[in-house]
Design an enzyme around this catalytic site. Structure first.
Site, PDB file in Angstrom:
ATOM      1  N   SER A  14       0.816  -1.223   0.000  1.00  0.00           N
ATOM      2  CA  SER A  14       0.000   0.000   0.000  1.00  0.00           C
ATOM      3  C   SER A  14       0.850   1.273   0.000  1.00  0.00           C
ATOM      4  O   SER A  14       1.841   1.384   0.737  1.00  0.00           O
ATOM      5  CB  SER A  14      -0.902   0.010   1.234  1.00  0.00           C
ATOM      6  OG  SER A  14      -1.562   1.247   1.323  1.00  0.00           O
ATOM      7  N   SER A  16      -0.652   4.102   0.769  1.00  0.00           N
ATOM      8  CA  SER A  16      -1.399   5.036   1.623  1.00  0.00           C
ATOM      9  C   SER A  16      -0.572   5.621   2.770  1.00  0.00           C
ATOM     10  O   SER A  16      -0.654   6.829   3.015  1.00  0.00           O
ATOM     11  CB  SER A  16      -2.662   4.358   2.167  1.00  0.00           C
ATOM     12  OG  SER A  16      -3.545   4.136   1.103  1.00  0.00           O
ATOM     13  N   LYS A  65     -14.707  -3.339   1.366  1.00  0.00           N
ATOM     14  CA  LYS A  65     -15.418  -2.077   1.147  1.00  0.00           C
ATOM     15  C   LYS A  65     -16.946  -2.216   1.195  1.00  0.00           C
ATOM     16  O   LYS A  65     -17.642  -1.262   1.494  1.00  0.00           O
ATOM     17  CB  LYS A  65     -15.009  -1.472  -0.207  1.00  0.00           C
ATOM     18  CG  LYS A  65     -13.591  -0.901  -0.225  1.00  0.00           C
ATOM     19  CD  LYS A  65     -13.306  -0.253  -1.575  1.00  0.00           C
ATOM     20  CE  LYS A  65     -11.898   0.278  -1.663  1.00  0.00           C
ATOM     21  NZ  LYS A  65     -11.619   0.939  -2.954  1.00  0.00           N
ATOM     22  N   ASP A 101     -13.239   7.511  -3.158  1.00  0.00           N
ATOM     23  CA  ASP A 101     -12.819   7.174  -4.536  1.00  0.00           C
ATOM     24  C   ASP A 101     -13.658   8.011  -5.514  1.00  0.00           C
ATOM     25  O   ASP A 101     -13.169   8.465  -6.548  1.00  0.00           O
ATOM     26  CB  ASP A 101     -13.060   5.680  -4.846  1.00  0.00           C
ATOM     27  CG  ASP A 101     -12.028   4.785  -4.183  1.00  0.00           C
ATOM     28  OD1 ASP A 101     -10.935   5.283  -3.837  1.00  0.00           O
ATOM     29  OD2 ASP A 101     -12.321   3.591  -3.995  1.00  0.00           O
ATOM     30  N   GLY A 128     -15.507  -2.816  -7.670  1.00  0.00           N
ATOM     31  CA  GLY A 128     -15.700  -1.698  -6.743  1.00  0.00           C
ATOM     32  C   GLY A 128     -15.351  -0.348  -7.350  1.00  0.00           C
ATOM     33  O   GLY A 128     -16.130   0.613  -7.231  1.00  0.00           O
ATOM     34  N   GLY A 232      -3.876   6.427 -12.619  1.00  0.00           N
ATOM     35  CA  GLY A 232      -4.771   6.670 -11.484  1.00  0.00           C
ATOM     36  C   GLY A 232      -4.098   7.258 -10.255  1.00  0.00           C
ATOM     37  O   GLY A 232      -4.725   7.315  -9.193  1.00  0.00           O
TER      38      GLY A 232
END
Ligand code: NAP
Length: 270
Positions: A14, A16, A65, A101, A128, A232
């Site tokens: 990740s 993040s 999610k 998102d 998703g 993205g």
């Protein structure tokens, strides 16, 4: 010190934590961001732990999610419409689910000056990310929208637009925007593209939600055809910043998003 984090199943790759670290540093926020790998049978316990530990918020990723929505007290309008949550705010012991998102995709379109109102768009994949993107496009006035799925019949009526298979894509003559919401082209299988050049050439621009690699095969093919193509990464940064805005209840300037994005590109190149 505020403690935030990401709940998911497999999180070792990740980006993040580094994105959040950059934002906290730029805004002088006393905060940390941790990765929480949670087993499926422990998801609800982990979510209730947000309350028990009095954390202000967390992000949620694959594969939780949708499932996580069962453990929340309230769901925001956009998350309800999408049917998935990626951000949770602990608001005075009430857990509220959001989907950033959705907002991140809007920021990506703004950055690259891609106009979608009144246009035709084609979304590859029906998972998703595709749900967030189609909700955003429908809310902002797309005129015609196609979802391309390997098995359109399995999706049923979960999408309020045309759902077609990859062969039927050849029936579309011209469209504005192609958006890849499949994992095709993602590292370590970065040599493949979800559609061929003869399909890509119908579009005015291409967005690939993939950010690893930064330059996918789909983007390469589009650029060879003279069609602008974008990855993205800006969406990824924007959805993280939107989560921080929700947790702190203040807005963060686009200038910060740009700076974090540039710093992240630099970091990924090192
Ligand atoms: P997901 O829920 O697993 O959905 C992916 C969809 O792609 C599937 O529903 C499937 O649709 C299609 N697909 C899967 N494997 C395929 C294959 N082998 N060939 C063709 N189609 C295939 O994943 P997601 O969360 O939507 O993520 C999709 C991509 O978007 C990933 O690359 C992810 O990293 C990226 N993403 C980026 C951001 C960002 O901020 N930039 C945010 C979210 C996701 P059908 O079965 O209908 O064909």
């Amino acid at each position: 010190m505020e403690v935030f984090g990401l709940i998911g199943k497999t999180l070792s790759h990740s980006l993040s934590p580094i994105i959040h670290k950059f934002v906290y540093e730029m805004l002088n926020l006393e905060a940390t961001y941790s990765l929480y790998q949670v087993r499926p049978d422990m998801l609800d316990a982990a979510i209730q732990g947000i309350r028990a530990l009095d954390l202000r918020g967390v992000n949620v990723t694959i594969p939780y999610k949708i499932k996580v929505m069962e453990s929340l007290d309230r769901i925001s309008l956009e998350a309800e419409k999408i049917g998935a949550v990626n951000t949770i705010l602990n608001d005075g012991n009430s857990l509220i689910g959001y989907n950033t998102d959705y907002f991140g995709f809007g920021k990506l379109l703004d950055k690259y000056n891609i106009k979608t109102a009144g246009k035709t768009a084609v979304v590859l994949g029906s998972g998703g990310a595709a749900k967030s993107i189609t909700a955003y496009l429908q809310d902002t006035g797309i005129s015609e929208l196609f979802i391309v799925s390997r098995e359109p019949n399995k999706i049923g009526h979960s999408y309020n637009c045309n759902v077609i298979n990859y062969k039927q894509l050849s029936l579309i003559n011209q469209a504005s925007l192609l958006i890849n919401c499949t994992p095709i082209g993602m590292s370590p299988n970065s040599g493949s593209a979800p559609v061929s050049k003869c399909e890509i050439e119908k579009f005015e621009s291409v967005v690939d939600l993939i950010y690893n690699p930064l330059h996918t095969q789909l983007m390469t093919q589009a650029i060879e055809l003279g069609i602008p193509a974008y990855n993205g990464l800006y969406m990824l940064v924007s959805q993280a910043v939107a989560a921080i805005e929700i947790w702190y209840s203040f807005s963060i300037s686009e200038d910060i998003v740009h700076k974090v994005y540039d710093k992240l590109i630099q970091y990924l190149k090192e």
